[in-house]
Design a protein around this motif. Structure first.
Motif, PDB file in Angstrom:
ATOM      1  N   GLY A  15       2.259   3.003   0.776  1.00 36.50           N
ATOM      2  CA  GLY A  15       1.497   1.351   1.458  1.00 36.50           C
ATOM      3  C   GLY A  15      -0.380   1.125   0.957  1.00 36.50           C
ATOM      4  O   GLY A  15      -0.443   0.021   0.210  1.00 36.50           O
ATOM      5  N   VAL A  16      -1.177   2.452   0.655  1.00 38.85           N
ATOM      6  CA  VAL A  16      -1.877   2.422   0.416  1.00 38.85           C
ATOM      7  C   VAL A  16      -1.718   2.349  -1.265  1.00 38.85           C
ATOM      8  O   VAL A  16      -2.450   1.119  -1.706  1.00 38.85           O
ATOM      9  CB  VAL A  16      -3.219   3.182   1.154  1.00 38.85           C
ATOM     10  CG1 VAL A  16      -4.365   3.802   0.147  1.00 38.85           C
ATOM     11  CG2 VAL A  16      -3.156   3.242   1.769  1.00 38.85           C
ATOM     12  N   VAL A  17      -0.690   3.156  -1.355  1.00 39.21           N
ATOM     13  CA  VAL A  17      -0.725   2.964  -3.405  1.00 39.21           C
ATOM     14  C   VAL A  17      -0.338   1.901  -3.746  1.00 39.21           C
ATOM     15  O   VAL A  17      -0.894   1.043  -4.935  1.00 39.21           O
ATOM     16  CB  VAL A  17      -0.293   3.699  -3.889  1.00 39.21           C
ATOM     17  CG1 VAL A  17       0.090   4.344  -4.740  1.00 39.21           C
ATOM     18  CG2 VAL A  17      -1.134   5.428  -2.880  1.00 39.21           C
ATOM     19  N   LEU A  18       0.818   0.960  -2.857  1.00 35.32           N
ATOM     20  CA  LEU A  18       1.548  -0.710  -3.561  1.00 35.32           C
ATOM     21  C   LEU A  18       0.305  -1.153  -3.456  1.00 35.32           C
ATOM     22  O   LEU A  18       0.257  -2.281  -4.307  1.00 35.32           O
ATOM     23  CB  LEU A  18       2.191  -0.596  -3.087  1.00 35.32           C
ATOM     24  CG  LEU A  18       3.386   0.414  -2.801  1.00 35.32           C
ATOM     25  CD1 LEU A  18       5.091  -0.288  -1.735  1.00 35.32           C
ATOM     26  CD2 LEU A  18       4.326   0.120  -4.173  1.00 35.32           C
ATOM     27  N   LEU A  19      -0.454  -1.246  -2.681  1.00 35.38           N
ATOM     28  CA  LEU A  19      -1.719  -2.199  -1.929  1.00 35.38           C
ATOM     29  C   LEU A  19      -2.757  -1.767  -3.668  1.00 35.38           C
ATOM     30  O   LEU A  19      -3.197  -2.833  -3.824  1.00 35.38           O
ATOM     31  CB  LEU A  19      -2.809  -1.826  -0.811  1.00 35.38           C
ATOM     32  CG  LEU A  19      -3.575  -2.741  -0.763  1.00 35.38           C
ATOM     33  CD1 LEU A  19      -3.261  -4.659  -0.886  1.00 35.38           C
ATOM     34  CD2 LEU A  19      -4.272  -2.487   0.452  1.00 35.38           C
ATOM     35  N   SER A  55       1.753 -10.251  -2.204  1.00 35.52           N
ATOM     36  CA  SER A  55       2.437  -8.767  -2.609  1.00 35.52           C
ATOM     37  C   SER A  55       1.009  -8.336  -1.514  1.00 35.52           C
ATOM     38  O   SER A  55       1.951  -7.390  -1.367  1.00 35.52           O
ATOM     39  CB  SER A  55       2.764  -8.658  -3.655  1.00 35.52           C
ATOM     40  OG  SER A  55       3.463  -9.133  -4.337  1.00 35.52           O
ATOM     41  N   PRO A  56       0.098  -8.413  -1.736  1.00 34.94           N
ATOM     42  CA  PRO A  56      -1.055  -7.680  -1.205  1.00 34.94           C
ATOM     43  C   PRO A  56      -0.931  -7.643   0.455  1.00 34.94           C
ATOM     44  O   PRO A  56      -1.255  -6.904   0.988  1.00 34.94           O
ATOM     45  CB  PRO A  56      -2.054  -7.926  -1.467  1.00 34.94           C
ATOM     46  CG  PRO A  56      -1.977  -8.620  -2.593  1.00 34.94           C
ATOM     47  CD  PRO A  56      -1.047  -9.070  -3.192  1.00 34.94           C
ATOM     48  N   VAL A  57      -0.792  -9.109   0.875  1.00 31.99           N
ATOM     49  CA  VAL A  57      -0.850  -9.904   2.123  1.00 31.99           C
ATOM     50  C   VAL A  57       0.090  -9.227   2.752  1.00 31.99           C
ATOM     51  O   VAL A  57       0.339  -8.090   3.838  1.00 31.99           O
ATOM     52  CB  VAL A  57      -0.708 -10.859   2.292  1.00 31.99           C
ATOM     53  CG1 VAL A  57      -0.147 -11.490   4.027  1.00 31.99           C
ATOM     54  CG2 VAL A  57      -2.066 -12.036   1.890  1.00 31.99           C
ATOM     55  N   LEU A  58       1.754  -8.927   1.981  1.00 29.13           N
ATOM     56  CA  LEU A  58       2.893  -8.229   2.273  1.00 29.13           C
ATOM     57  C   LEU A  58       2.684  -6.475   2.478  1.00 29.13           C
ATOM     58  O   LEU A  58       3.127  -5.536   3.275  1.00 29.13           O
ATOM     59  CB  LEU A  58       3.807  -8.523   1.677  1.00 29.13           C
ATOM     60  CG  LEU A  58       4.192 -10.014   1.938  1.00 29.13           C
ATOM     61  CD1 LEU A  58       6.228  -9.789   1.113  1.00 29.13           C
ATOM     62  CD2 LEU A  58       5.199 -10.119   3.528  1.00 29.13           C
TER      63      LEU A  58
END
Length: 97
Positions: A15-19, A55-58
């Motif tokens: 999740g951190v990488v996606l963020l 997206s960043p919120v999710l």
């Protein structure tokens, strides 16, 4: 995530990488718009950019949800991926005009 399908720590790291990727996308947009000036075609084409803001919120919600249940966090990550599968014709439409 390899062999740790439902382990919280790898899911949080994912999740951190996606963020980080979502933030990089936003920064890239801002830099392109700044380089083009106040009449930027990209700025006009993006408009509200609800997917880019959601997206960043999710992803943040997914990171938090992973700490409760990894499946819930992964479901939120998948939801964002599905959102981006919907074709976005804003830039194409703006370039035609």
């Amino acid at each position: 995530m390899g062999n740790n399908h439902l382990a919280p720590l790898p899911s949080v790291a994912y999740g951190v990488v996606l963020l980080a990727a979502a933030i990089a996308y936003w920064l890239l947009q801002r830099r392109i718009i700044a380089a083009d000036g106040s009449e930027s075609v990209l700025r006009h084409a993006l408009g509200v950019d609800w997917k880019g803001k959601l997206s960043p919120v999710l992803y943040l919600a997914g990171i938090g949800a992973t700490l409760v249940d990894a499946r819930l966090g992964q479901a939120l990550y998948a939801l964002v991926a599905l959102l981006w599968l919907i074709p976005d014709r804003r830039i194409e439409h703006e370039l035609e005009h």
